[in-house]
Scaffold this motif. Structure first.
Motif, PDB file in Angstrom:
ATOM      1  N   LEU A  66       0.826  -1.203   0.000  1.00 31.46           N
ATOM      2  CA  LEU A  66       0.000   0.000   0.000  1.00 31.46           C
ATOM      3  C   LEU A  66       0.864   1.258   0.000  1.00 31.46           C
ATOM      4  CD1 LEU A  66      -2.843  -1.053   2.452  1.00 31.46           C
ATOM      5  CD2 LEU A  66      -2.985  -0.836  -0.034  1.00 31.46           C
ATOM      6  N   GLU A  67       1.953   1.236   0.753  1.00 28.31           N
ATOM      7  CA  GLU A  67       2.846   2.397   0.780  1.00 28.31           C
ATOM      8  C   GLU A  67       3.480   2.625  -0.593  1.00 28.31           C
ATOM      9  OE1 GLU A  67       5.313   1.515   4.148  1.00 28.31           O
ATOM     10  OE2 GLU A  67       3.792   2.231   5.561  1.00 28.31           O
ATOM     11  N   ALA A  68       3.771   1.551  -1.314  1.00 26.76           N
ATOM     12  CA  ALA A  68       4.317   1.693  -2.668  1.00 26.76           C
ATOM     13  C   ALA A  68       3.303   2.369  -3.586  1.00 26.76           C
ATOM     14  CB  ALA A  68       4.708   0.328  -3.227  1.00 26.76           C
ATOM     15  N   TYR A  69       2.022   2.011  -3.434  1.00 25.22           N
ATOM     16  CA  TYR A  69       1.001   2.661  -4.252  1.00 25.22           C
ATOM     17  C   TYR A  69       0.776   4.109  -3.825  1.00 25.22           C
ATOM     18  CZ  TYR A  69       0.002  -1.431  -6.980  1.00 25.22           C
ATOM     19  OH  TYR A  69       0.121  -2.476  -7.858  1.00 25.22           O
ATOM     20  N   LEU A  70       0.936   4.405  -2.556  1.00 31.85           N
ATOM     21  CA  LEU A  70       0.867   5.799  -2.111  1.00 31.85           C
ATOM     22  C   LEU A  70       1.953   6.629  -2.787  1.00 31.85           C
ATOM     23  CD1 LEU A  70       0.168   5.571   1.726  1.00 31.85           C
ATOM     24  CD2 LEU A  70      -1.306   6.590  -0.004  1.00 31.85           C
ATOM     25  N   ILE A  71       3.146   6.071  -2.859  1.00 33.57           N
ATOM     26  CA  ILE A  71       4.254   6.770  -3.518  1.00 33.57           C
ATOM     27  C   ILE A  71       3.938   6.983  -4.994  1.00 33.57           C
ATOM     28  CG2 ILE A  71       6.665   6.519  -4.251  1.00 33.57           C
ATOM     29  CD1 ILE A  71       7.114   5.089  -1.501  1.00 33.57           C
ATOM     30  N   GLU A  72       3.383   5.960  -5.638  1.00 30.23           N
ATOM     31  CA  GLU A  72       3.030   6.093  -7.049  1.00 30.23           C
ATOM     32  C   GLU A  72       1.966   7.166  -7.244  1.00 30.23           C
ATOM     33  OE1 GLU A  72       1.492   3.432 -10.813  1.00 30.23           O
ATOM     34  OE2 GLU A  72       2.411   2.424  -9.113  1.00 30.23           O
ATOM     35  N   MET A  73       0.992   7.228  -6.355  1.00 33.67           N
ATOM     36  CA  MET A  73      -0.046   8.257  -6.457  1.00 33.67           C
ATOM     37  C   MET A  73       0.526   9.645  -6.199  1.00 33.67           C
ATOM     38  SD  MET A  73      -3.349   6.436  -4.806  1.00 33.67           S
ATOM     39  CE  MET A  73      -3.891   4.851  -5.412  1.00 33.67           C
ATOM     40  N   ASP A  74       1.461   9.743  -5.258  1.00 34.90           N
ATOM     41  CA  ASP A  74       2.135  11.025  -5.027  1.00 34.90           C
ATOM     42  C   ASP A  74       2.861  11.463  -6.294  1.00 34.90           C
ATOM     43  OD1 ASP A  74       1.418  11.838  -2.505  1.00 34.90           O
ATOM     44  OD2 ASP A  74       3.083  10.829  -1.509  1.00 34.90           O
TER      45      ASP A  74
END
Length: 117
Positions: free
Chosen positions: A103-111
């Motif tokens: 989930l944190e990896a997807y947060l980074i991608e969304m950022d």
């Protein structure tokens, strides 16, 4: 995992939408450098609205992921099939850590999508 597939699709859609807005904006900038018209300025305002809506969707997705990350019990619940194992608690903690990392990896991608504009 279904959640990961869904997040992958969502991020891909965000990237596609952002690329479309960027392409339109670059074309419009080229037109505006040659001639400023009321139509072009109206189109610019429309593009700004499209970008604002896209960024709001990205932020909403990020907020939902952050809510999931804050709820350990909900996170452990994503691993329903592993609940049948004997050492469920130990595996559950590992599963939660794995899920948090994803989930944190997807947060980074969304950022990245938000800040690429």
């Amino acid at each position: 995992m279904v959640l990961e597939s869904a997040l992958e699709v969502v991020c891909s859609l965000f990237d596609t939408d952002l690329e479309a807005v960027k392409t339109e904006a670059l074309n419009l900038i080229a037109k505006l450098t040659k001639k400023v018209t009321t139509d072009n300025l109206g189109y610019l305002l429309s593009l700004k609205g499209n970008l604002t809506r896209l960024l709001a969707r990205v932020q909403k997705a990020k907020d939902e992921i952050e809510k999931m990350l804050d709820e350990d019990e909900d996170m452990a619940g994503f691993y329903l099939t592993r609940k049948w194992h004997k050492n469920q608690q130990a595996r559950s903690r590992d599963d939660v850590k794995d899920l948090e990392m994803m989930l944190e990896a997807y947060l980074i991608e969304m950022d990245w999508t938000r800040f690429i504009q």
